[in-house]
Design a protein around this motif. Structure first.
Motif, mmCIF file in Angstrom:
data_model
loop_
_atom_site.group_PDB
_atom_site.id
_atom_site.type_symbol
_atom_site.label_atom_id
_atom_site.label_comp_id
_atom_site.label_asym_id
_atom_site.label_seq_id
_atom_site.Cartn_x
_atom_site.Cartn_y
_atom_site.Cartn_z
ATOM 1 N N LEU A 62 0.830 -1.201 0.000
ATOM 2 C CA LEU A 62 0.000 0.000 0.000
ATOM 3 C C LEU A 62 0.865 1.253 0.000
ATOM 4 O O LEU A 62 0.609 2.206 -0.752
ATOM 5 C CB LEU A 62 -0.918 -0.018 1.225
ATOM 6 N N ALA A 63 1.915 1.267 0.812
ATOM 7 C CA ALA A 63 2.776 2.446 0.893
ATOM 8 C C ALA A 63 3.549 2.656 -0.404
ATOM 9 O O ALA A 63 3.654 3.784 -0.901
ATOM 10 C CB ALA A 63 3.740 2.307 2.070
ATOM 11 N N ARG A 64 4.109 1.575 -0.982
ATOM 12 C CA ARG A 64 4.911 1.723 -2.202
ATOM 13 C C ARG A 64 4.055 2.203 -3.372
ATOM 14 O O ARG A 64 4.472 3.069 -4.148
ATOM 15 C CB ARG A 64 5.589 0.397 -2.546
ATOM 16 N N VAL A 65 2.864 1.636 -3.510
ATOM 17 C CA VAL A 65 1.982 2.068 -4.596
ATOM 18 C C VAL A 65 1.558 3.519 -4.383
ATOM 19 O O VAL A 65 1.509 4.314 -5.334
ATOM 20 C CB VAL A 65 0.757 1.139 -4.684
ATOM 21 N N SER A 66 1.285 3.887 -3.149
ATOM 22 C CA SER A 66 0.868 5.263 -2.861
ATOM 23 C C SER A 66 1.992 6.250 -3.156
ATOM 24 O O SER A 66 1.743 7.347 -3.677
ATOM 25 C CB SER A 66 0.436 5.381 -1.394
ATOM 26 N N ILE A 67 3.226 5.873 -2.828
ATOM 27 C CA ILE A 67 4.356 6.758 -3.135
ATOM 28 C C ILE A 67 4.496 6.931 -4.639
ATOM 29 O O ILE A 67 4.770 8.035 -5.138
ATOM 30 C CB ILE A 67 5.652 6.202 -2.519
ATOM 31 N N ALA A 68 4.311 5.843 -5.390
ATOM 32 C CA ALA A 68 4.384 5.944 -6.850
ATOM 33 C C ALA A 68 3.291 6.863 -7.384
ATOM 34 O O ALA A 68 3.538 7.690 -8.274
ATOM 35 C CB ALA A 68 4.271 4.553 -7.473
ATOM 36 N N VAL A 69 2.081 6.741 -6.850
ATOM 37 C CA VAL A 69 0.983 7.621 -7.285
ATOM 38 C C VAL A 69 1.301 9.076 -6.941
ATOM 39 O O VAL A 69 1.066 9.988 -7.749
ATOM 40 C CB VAL A 69 -0.342 7.178 -6.634
ATOM 41 N N ALA A 70 1.851 9.295 -5.749
ATOM 42 C CA ALA A 70 2.216 10.661 -5.357
ATOM 43 C C ALA A 70 3.275 11.228 -6.293
ATOM 44 O O ALA A 70 3.197 12.393 -6.713
ATOM 45 C CB ALA A 70 2.716 10.669 -3.911
ATOM 46 N N ALA A 71 4.267 10.413 -6.636
ATOM 47 C CA ALA A 71 5.324 10.884 -7.538
ATOM 48 C C ALA A 71 4.765 11.201 -8.920
ATOM 49 O O ALA A 71 5.136 12.204 -9.544
ATOM 50 C CB ALA A 71 6.424 9.830 -7.634
ATOM 51 N N ILE A 72 3.856 10.365 -9.403
ATOM 52 C CA ILE A 72 3.266 10.603 -10.726
ATOM 53 C C ILE A 72 2.440 11.887 -10.720
ATOM 54 O O ILE A 72 2.503 12.691 -11.664
ATOM 55 C CB ILE A 72 2.401 9.397 -11.141
ATOM 56 N N SER A 73 1.670 12.106 -9.662
ATOM 57 C CA SER A 73 0.839 13.317 -9.605
ATOM 58 C C SER A 73 1.698 14.574 -9.519
ATOM 59 O O SER A 73 1.386 15.597 -10.147
ATOM 60 C CB SER A 73 -0.119 13.236 -8.415
ATOM 61 N N VAL A 74 2.794 14.510 -8.772
ATOM 62 C CA VAL A 74 3.687 15.668 -8.686
ATOM 63 C C VAL A 74 4.359 15.915 -10.030
ATOM 64 O O VAL A 74 4.549 17.068 -10.450
ATOM 65 C CB VAL A 74 4.732 15.454 -7.572
ATOM 66 N N THR A 75 4.713 14.850 -10.729
ATOM 67 C CA THR A 75 5.303 15.013 -12.060
ATOM 68 C C THR A 75 4.315 15.656 -13.020
ATOM 69 O O THR A 75 4.682 16.527 -13.822
ATOM 70 C CB THR A 75 5.753 13.646 -12.604
ATOM 71 N N ALA A 76 3.062 15.225 -12.951
ATOM 72 C CA ALA A 76 2.041 15.849 -13.801
ATOM 73 C C ALA A 76 1.888 17.331 -13.467
ATOM 74 O O ALA A 76 1.775 18.179 -14.369
ATOM 75 C CB ALA A 76 0.711 15.122 -13.630
ATOM 76 N N ALA A 77 1.905 17.654 -12.173
ATOM 77 C CA ALA A 77 1.812 19.061 -11.778
ATOM 78 C C ALA A 77 3.019 19.851 -12.271
ATOM 79 O O ALA A 77 2.882 20.993 -12.740
ATOM 80 C CB ALA A 77 1.697 19.162 -10.257
ATOM 81 N N ALA A 78 4.206 19.249 -12.177
ATOM 82 C CA ALA A 78 5.412 19.938 -12.651
ATOM 83 C C ALA A 78 5.372 20.148 -14.158
ATOM 84 O O ALA A 78 5.864 21.166 -14.668
ATOM 85 C CB ALA A 78 6.649 19.128 -12.265
ATOM 86 N N THR A 79 4.787 19.207 -14.871
ATOM 87 C CA THR A 79 4.666 19.365 -16.323
ATOM 88 C C THR A 79 3.692 20.483 -16.670
ATOM 89 O O THR A 79 3.934 21.274 -17.595
ATOM 90 C CB THR A 79 4.203 18.039 -16.950
ATOM 91 N N ILE A 80 2.597 20.569 -15.934
ATOM 92 C CA ILE A 80 1.632 21.645 -16.177
ATOM 93 C C ILE A 80 2.261 23.003 -15.889
ATOM 94 O O ILE A 80 1.895 24.013 -16.507
ATOM 95 C CB ILE A 80 0.371 21.425 -15.317
ATOM 96 N N ARG A 81 3.234 23.050 -14.968
ATOM 97 C CA ARG A 81 3.889 24.321 -14.640
ATOM 98 C C ARG A 81 4.670 24.897 -15.813
ATOM 99 O O ARG A 81 4.937 26.099 -15.848
ATOM 100 C CB ARG A 81 4.857 24.139 -13.464
ATOM 101 N N THR A 82 5.084 24.054 -16.744
ATOM 102 C CA THR A 82 5.868 24.562 -17.867
ATOM 103 C C THR A 82 5.006 25.471 -18.735
ATOM 104 O O THR A 82 3.801 25.242 -18.901
ATOM 105 C CB THR A 82 6.412 23.400 -18.715
ATOM 106 N N ARG A 83 5.620 26.489 -19.287
ATOM 107 C CA ARG A 83 4.866 27.492 -20.040
ATOM 108 C C ARG A 83 4.170 26.880 -21.249
ATOM 109 O O ARG A 83 3.016 27.213 -21.553
ATOM 110 C CB ARG A 83 5.808 28.607 -20.488
ATOM 111 N N THR A 84 4.838 25.970 -21.928
ATOM 112 C CA THR A 84 4.255 25.381 -23.134
ATOM 113 C C THR A 84 2.962 24.645 -22.815
ATOM 114 O O THR A 84 1.933 24.838 -23.476
ATOM 115 C CB THR A 84 5.254 24.413 -23.787
#
Length: 322
Positions: free
Chosen positions: A28-50
């Protein structure tokens, strides 16, 4: 450019977490960490101007809303990680926790999508979940690879909680500003926390491989049977671990495999002195038999630390000429 570099760091964290899931049983913890990392990556991608310009072209505020949805998913995953670390919550069945947090996240997302305006519930959700993660996680922060990773993750979560509180107090009706500096700090800290254990393990393995190369080469040349030509480690971490085991076996073979054991004598008391004695014995071409008990790692000393000390002494310029 900087926003893309931050997104790249996040992508590395996602790769590290997914790689972790492929070599360890999913929990449960490992899968949740992976989901958290993916969501943060998506947020970081949205931050890009393009990406922001592309999303906002479909409607004003689309990028900000998508950015907030990513953080809502992160909040649910982070709260799930924290809940899994609380003994009282983790003793019972595991399925109610993800169901409850997922349902809450869906409700918050649906509320955020009801209209063009930002809703306070999102800030409340982020503040509560991030604070819960910080409170639960700081108990496990230590000065070791896992403890440092938890500390970094908690630091990023604390920033998210602070942003949520600030939004509630100052600008409750306004969408998040993805380009904000504090969001960048949160993204970097969380991504570092998700990947630092694997990065540290890789760096430590590279150091071990370089440190042990000389002694390992000497022992495997003298005893080729140490090498298994049908097997090769896939990662630097496994290669370093295998090399330490091969050196331990090689030392035993070099001492005669127990066939020429002298009278037992106590080894030098200190670890540096003990390792230096082994190094001197190895450098002697016609060395006298040595007590095999000297070759094992001393009590309370790991094999990695012991072999590292022996290799450091063996590589020392003062030993090579003896």
């Amino acid at each position: 450019m900087i926003t893309w570099l931050i997104a790249l760091v996040c992508s590395t964290a996602v790769g590290a977490r997914i790689g972790r899931l492929t070599v360890r049983p999913p929990s449960l913890a490992r899968v949740s960490i992976a989901v958290a990392a993916i969501s943060v990556t998506a947020a970081a991608t949205i931050r890009t101007r393009t990406v922001t310009e592309v999303l906002d072209a479909s409607g004003p505020g689309t990028a900000a809303t998508g950015f907030e949805i990513c953080w809502i998913v992160f909040g649910a995953a982070t709260a799930l990680i924290a809940a899994a670390s609380v003994p009282r919550l983790s003793r019972g069945p595991q399925w109610p926790l993800p169901v409850a947090f997922a349902a809450t996240a869906v409700a918050v997302i649906a509320n955020e999508l009801r209209g063009p305006d930002h809703h306070r519930l999102t800030d409340v959700f982020l503040t509560v979940t991030a604070t819960f993660a910080v409170v639960a996680g700081l108990r496990y922060a230590r000065w070791n690879p896992l403890g440092r990773a938890i500390g970094l993750f908690c630091a990023g979560s604390l920033v998210v909680a602070g942003i949520g509180l600030h939004s509630l107090a100052v600008r409750p009706a306004e969408h998040a500003m993805p380009e904000g500096l504090w969001w960048a700090v949160a993204v970097i800290a969380i991504s570092a926390g998700c990947s630092s254990v694997m990065v540290e393990a890789w760096l430590r393995a590279r150091v071990d491989l370089r440190r042990t190369r000389r002694l390992w080469t000497a022992l495997t040349t003298a005893h080729p049977e140490l090498l298994d030509t049908d097997y090769r480690s896939a990662t630097a971490t496994l290669t370093a671990s295998d090399r330490i085991a091969q050196i331990l076996d090689g030392l035993y073979l070099h001492a005669g495999a127990g066939l020429f054991a002298p009278e037992p004598t106590p080894p030098p008391a200190g670890l540096p002195e003990h390792a230096a004695a082994i190094a001197r014995w190895l450098h002697q071409g016609d060395a006298e038999p040595i007590d095999p008990a000297w070759l094992a790692a001393p009590d309370s000393v790991s094999d990695r630390r012991w072999i590292g000390a022996v290799c450091a002494a063996y590589n020392s310029p003062g030993q090579s000429g003896t």
